[in-house]
Enzyme design. Structure first.
Site, mmCIF file in Angstrom:
data_model
loop_
_atom_site.group_PDB
_atom_site.id
_atom_site.type_symbol
_atom_site.label_atom_id
_atom_site.label_comp_id
_atom_site.label_asym_id
_atom_site.label_seq_id
_atom_site.Cartn_x
_atom_site.Cartn_y
_atom_site.Cartn_z
ATOM 1 N N LYS A 278 96.291 43.349 36.963
ATOM 2 C CA LYS A 278 94.925 43.855 37.151
ATOM 3 C C LYS A 278 94.970 45.020 38.137
ATOM 4 O O LYS A 278 95.555 44.900 39.230
ATOM 5 C CB LYS A 278 94.057 42.718 37.695
ATOM 6 C CG LYS A 278 92.572 42.870 37.455
ATOM 7 C CD LYS A 278 91.884 41.568 37.859
ATOM 8 C CE LYS A 278 90.409 41.609 37.651
ATOM 9 N NZ LYS A 278 89.756 40.419 38.211
HETATM 10 C C1 E4P Z 1 86.387 39.907 37.363
HETATM 11 O O1 E4P Z 1 87.516 40.011 36.987
HETATM 12 C C2 E4P Z 1 86.007 39.648 38.742
HETATM 13 O O2 E4P Z 1 87.005 38.840 39.295
HETATM 14 C C3 E4P Z 1 84.718 38.894 38.868
HETATM 15 O O3 E4P Z 1 84.123 38.653 37.622
HETATM 16 C C4 E4P Z 1 83.778 39.452 39.892
HETATM 17 O O4 E4P Z 1 82.640 38.631 39.940
HETATM 18 P P1 E4P Z 1 81.623 38.641 41.172
HETATM 19 O O5 E4P Z 1 80.801 39.876 41.097
HETATM 20 O O6 E4P Z 1 80.790 37.409 40.990
HETATM 21 O O7 E4P Z 1 82.468 38.588 42.429
#
Ligand code: E4P
Length: 218
Positions: free
Chosen positions: A83
């Protein structure tokens, strides 16, 4: 539509994996911090439980650092998806890793233009954050509609739209109606997909009537 779970809590992942409905996992530095565990340990444990893509995020912000960290993360398991942040260095790393056959998830996407450039960099997944846009008074789902439309216009773009920052089942339903490929859901939202009070009420009534018959199915 594929369902990923957005957590680094291995107990939650184990339980959800047993449902047979889990297609992958996403983590991020905040979720790893919340787990209180070492990233390499927790990602290895998750990869062993879930055969689908498991996103593990680099922490470096420069190309060389990202590539070094990506090499470490890749070694954990074949189903690690590296990622990367949606920055010039992140996209450069994405392009290189994609060329090497590594799965990539370009994260922190907040505009259609960003999603287009992530697809041009060859990302396996792009992660638009709908909940964080909603929090600002914008409509996160409009972004999903735009990205799906843009990608549909160019069949050569193979990047999958991974709807992230999901807050409730309505996000999931709307994303599915728009044709998004994947949604990554916090465990509580994934469990909410099963729930309806009329299901509980109906089941209770059926069981009561069944018990009155004195029958068993055997
Ligand atoms: C996605 O890969 C992120 O880890 C995640 O969905 C972020 O979510 P949040 O805005 O609830 O922290």
């Amino acid at each position: 539509m594929k369902f990923f779970v957005d957590t680094a809590d291995t107990a939650d992942i184990k339980a959800l994996a047993e449902s047979g409905l889990l297609d992958g996992v996403t983590t991020n530095p905040s979720l790893i911090a919340k787990s209180g565990r070492k990233i390499l340990d927790v990602v290895a444990e998750i990869c062993a439980m879930v055969p689908g893509p498991v996103s593990a995020e680099v922490a470096a912000t420069d190309y060389d650092g990202m590539m070094r960290e990506a090499a470490v993360l890749q070694k954990i398991a074949d189903n690690v998806c590296v990622k990367l942040p949606l920055t010039p260095d992140g996209l450069r790393a994405c392009k290189t890793l994609t060329g090497d056959g590594v799965m990539t998830n370009v994260t922190l996407c907040f505009s259609a233009a960003q999603a287009l450039i992530a697809a041009k960099a060859g990302a396996t997944f792009v992660s638009p954050f709908v909940g964080r846009l909603d929090d600002l008074g914008q409509d996160g789902m409009e972004l999903i509609a735009d990205i799906v439309q843009i990608y549909d216009n160019y069949p050569a773009l193979t990047t999958e739209v991974l709807v992230a920052s999901v807050r409730h089942p309505i996000h999931v339903v709307q994303a599915a109606k728009l044709g998004a490929h994947v949604a990554t859901l916090p465990p509580n939202v994934l469990r909410m997909l099963y729930s309806h009070p009329l299901t509980d009420k109906g089941l209770a009534a059926f069981l009561k009537d069944w018990a009155a018959t004195g029958q068993t199915i055997a």
